[in-house]
Design an enzyme around this catalytic site. Structure first.
Site, PDB file in Angstrom:
ATOM      1  N   ASN A   9       0.869  -1.111  -0.268  1.00 42.45           N
ATOM      2  CA  ASN A   9      -0.011  -0.034  -0.679  1.00 42.45           C
ATOM      3  C   ASN A   9       0.693   1.152   0.292  1.00 42.45           C
ATOM      4  OD1 ASN A   9      -2.104   2.212   0.423  1.00 42.45           O
ATOM      5  ND2 ASN A   9      -2.797   1.495   2.792  1.00 42.45           N
ATOM      6  N   TRP A  10       1.009   1.621  -1.317  1.00 33.18           N
ATOM      7  CA  TRP A  10       1.687   2.715  -1.246  1.00 33.18           C
ATOM      8  C   TRP A  10       0.933   3.992   0.082  1.00 33.18           C
ATOM      9  CZ3 TRP A  10       4.269   3.216  -6.845  1.00 33.18           C
ATOM     10  CH2 TRP A  10       5.185   1.979  -7.415  1.00 33.18           C
ATOM     11  N   LYS A  11      -0.101   4.303  -0.182  1.00 34.77           N
ATOM     12  CA  LYS A  11      -0.454   5.416   0.472  1.00 34.77           C
ATOM     13  C   LYS A  11      -0.561   6.510  -0.562  1.00 34.77           C
ATOM     14  CE  LYS A  11       0.477   2.791   5.064  1.00 34.77           C
ATOM     15  NZ  LYS A  11      -0.012   2.770   6.311  1.00 34.77           N
ATOM     16  N   HIS A  93      -9.139   1.165   5.410  1.00 36.36           N
ATOM     17  CA  HIS A  93      -7.755   0.823   6.087  1.00 36.36           C
ATOM     18  C   HIS A  93      -7.995   1.941   6.984  1.00 36.36           C
ATOM     19  CE1 HIS A  93      -3.865   2.302   6.920  1.00 36.36           C
ATOM     20  NE2 HIS A  93      -3.703   1.209   5.544  1.00 36.36           N
ATOM     21  N   GLU A  95      -6.470   4.949   8.002  1.00 35.06           N
ATOM     22  CA  GLU A  95      -5.914   6.133   8.159  1.00 35.06           C
ATOM     23  C   GLU A  95      -7.154   6.705   6.877  1.00 35.06           C
ATOM     24  OE1 GLU A  95      -2.267   5.438   5.946  1.00 35.06           O
ATOM     25  OE2 GLU A  95      -1.550   4.692   7.659  1.00 35.06           O
ATOM     26  N   GLU A 163      -4.594  -5.253  11.014  1.00 34.00           N
ATOM     27  CA  GLU A 163      -3.439  -3.860  10.486  1.00 34.00           C
ATOM     28  C   GLU A 163      -4.080  -3.565  12.769  1.00 34.00           C
ATOM     29  OE1 GLU A 163      -1.526  -2.864   6.742  1.00 34.00           O
ATOM     30  OE2 GLU A 163      -3.260  -1.944   7.422  1.00 34.00           O
ATOM     31  N   GLY A 169       3.647   1.818  10.682  1.00 31.85           N
ATOM     32  CA  GLY A 169       4.453   3.125  10.705  1.00 31.85           C
ATOM     33  C   GLY A 169       4.983   4.019  11.479  1.00 31.85           C
ATOM     34  N   SER A 209       4.553  -2.081  10.200  1.00 29.47           N
ATOM     35  CA  SER A 209       5.873  -1.895  10.368  1.00 29.47           C
ATOM     36  C   SER A 209       6.224  -3.620   9.707  1.00 29.47           C
ATOM     37  CB  SER A 209       6.296  -1.949  11.654  1.00 29.47           C
ATOM     38  OG  SER A 209       5.388  -0.786  12.603  1.00 29.47           O
ATOM     39  N   GLY A 230       3.042  -1.243   4.429  1.00 30.79           N
ATOM     40  CA  GLY A 230       2.884   0.212   3.698  1.00 30.79           C
ATOM     41  C   GLY A 230       4.778   0.662   2.647  1.00 30.79           C
ATOM     42  N   GLY A 231       5.440   1.121   4.276  1.00 32.84           N
ATOM     43  CA  GLY A 231       6.956   1.987   4.238  1.00 32.84           C
ATOM     44  C   GLY A 231       7.383   0.867   3.162  1.00 32.84           C
TER      45      GLY A 231
HETATM   46  P1  13P Z   1       3.309   0.147   7.654  1.00 39.01           P
HETATM   47  O1  13P Z   1       3.832  -1.445   7.271  1.00 39.01           O
HETATM   48  O2  13P Z   1       3.892   1.484   7.235  1.00 39.01           O
HETATM   49  O3  13P Z   1       3.345   0.406   8.675  1.00 39.01           O
HETATM   50  O4  13P Z   1       1.893   0.431   6.842  1.00 39.01           O
HETATM   51  C1  13P Z   1       1.651  -0.594   6.945  1.00 39.01           C
HETATM   52  C2  13P Z   1      -0.032  -0.324   6.652  1.00 39.01           C
HETATM   53  O5  13P Z   1      -0.851   0.629   7.269  1.00 39.01           O
HETATM   54  C3  13P Z   1      -0.266  -0.733   5.362  1.00 39.01           C
HETATM   55  O6  13P Z   1      -1.902  -0.827   4.938  1.00 39.01           O
END
Ligand code: 13P
Length: 249
Positions: A9-11, A93, A95, A163, A169, A209, A230-231
């Site tokens: 997920n590149w957000k 998600h 967020e 999650e 993050g 993470s 994510g990251g």
């Molecule tokens: P991170 O891997 O950056 O913690 O993010 C997880 C996430 O929210 C994937 O949707």
């Protein structure tokens, strides 16, 4: 029996130059032994689909509106994602739940909208730190599953992503026991609601993470069928070891 899924997920990260990461990813995994999904920002979906052509790498959206069409400035419908070449979409998600006040009901309707267009919905759930510290994790998970999932779904059109909000993050990862407890619980709930056949076949991803350095131990946990990253999905060199760890799990 469940095909594993490494999802990124590149957000809100990435402009056209980020497509080079997809090229690097497909070159690093010409014949992947697991499903791979990247959800870039909506502006990159069409180009990402072209970059991923003739490779099993799937492209997904990060959100969709619950309506098919209409006066919803700035929103994107499931049909539009489909038209752009996406095959998956994330719904719920954390967020989106936080930044856009998305409720379980909205997420359920978005998930239904995704299914109606033939998209695979990756429905995200997870507790906050406060909820975990109050020992409410399983109740929160049960409530989110009950509210965010439609009554009718299949193992082919639905993936669950657990999650924990406090692990996203932050570099903080639950213990493997904590991950296993929640994933086993989700599995039981899915079997109770949808029957053993469907309930046992729905894939459950862990997210929060995940990195190359912790992927092996996370993928060894029961009922972990992959990861939503994510990251560490932004760069092919970081995501690639996660894919390899999943192939070897
Ligand atoms: P991170 O891997 O950056 O913690 O993010 C997880 C996430 O929210 C994937 O949707």
């Amino acid at each position: 029996m469940r095909r594993k899924l490494a999802a990124g997920n590149w957000k809100m990260n990435g402009t056209s130059d980020a497509l080079a990461q997809l090229t690097a990813l497909r070159n690093a995994h010409p014949t992947p032994g697991v499903d791979i999904l990247i959800c870039p920002p909506a502006t990159l979906i069409s180009a990402a689909v072209v970059t991923a052509a003739d490779h099993p790498l799937a492209i997904g959206g990060q959100d969709c509106h619950m309506a098919q069409i209409g006066a919803h400035t700035g929103d994107i419908s499931a049909a539009m994602l489909k038209d752009a070449g996406a095959s998956y979409v994330l719904t719920g998600h954390s967020e989106r739940r936080t930044d856009h006040n998305e409720t379980d009901e909205m997420i359920r309707n978005k998930t239904k909208a995704a299914h109606a267009e033939g998209l695979i919905a990756v429905v995200c759930i997870g507790e906050t730190l406060k909820e975990r510290e109050a020992a409410n994790t399983l109740d929160i998970i049960a409530g989110q599953l009950a509210g965010s999932l439609p009554d009718v779904l299949t193992a082919e059109n639905t993936v669950i992503a657990y999650e924990p909000v406090w692990a996203i993050g932050t570099g903080k990862v639950p213990t493997t026991n904590q991950i296993g407890e929640v994933h086993d619980y989700i599995r039981t709930k899915l079997e109770q609601r949808y029957g053993a056949g469907v309930g046992k076949s729905i894939r459950i991803l862990y997210g929060g993470s995940v990195k190359g350095s912790n992927a092996d131990e996370i993928f060894a946990v029961s009922n972990v069928d992959g990861a939503l990253v994510g990251g560490a999905s932004l760069k092919a060199e970081d995501f690639s070891p996660i894919i390899t760890a999943l192939e070897n799990a």
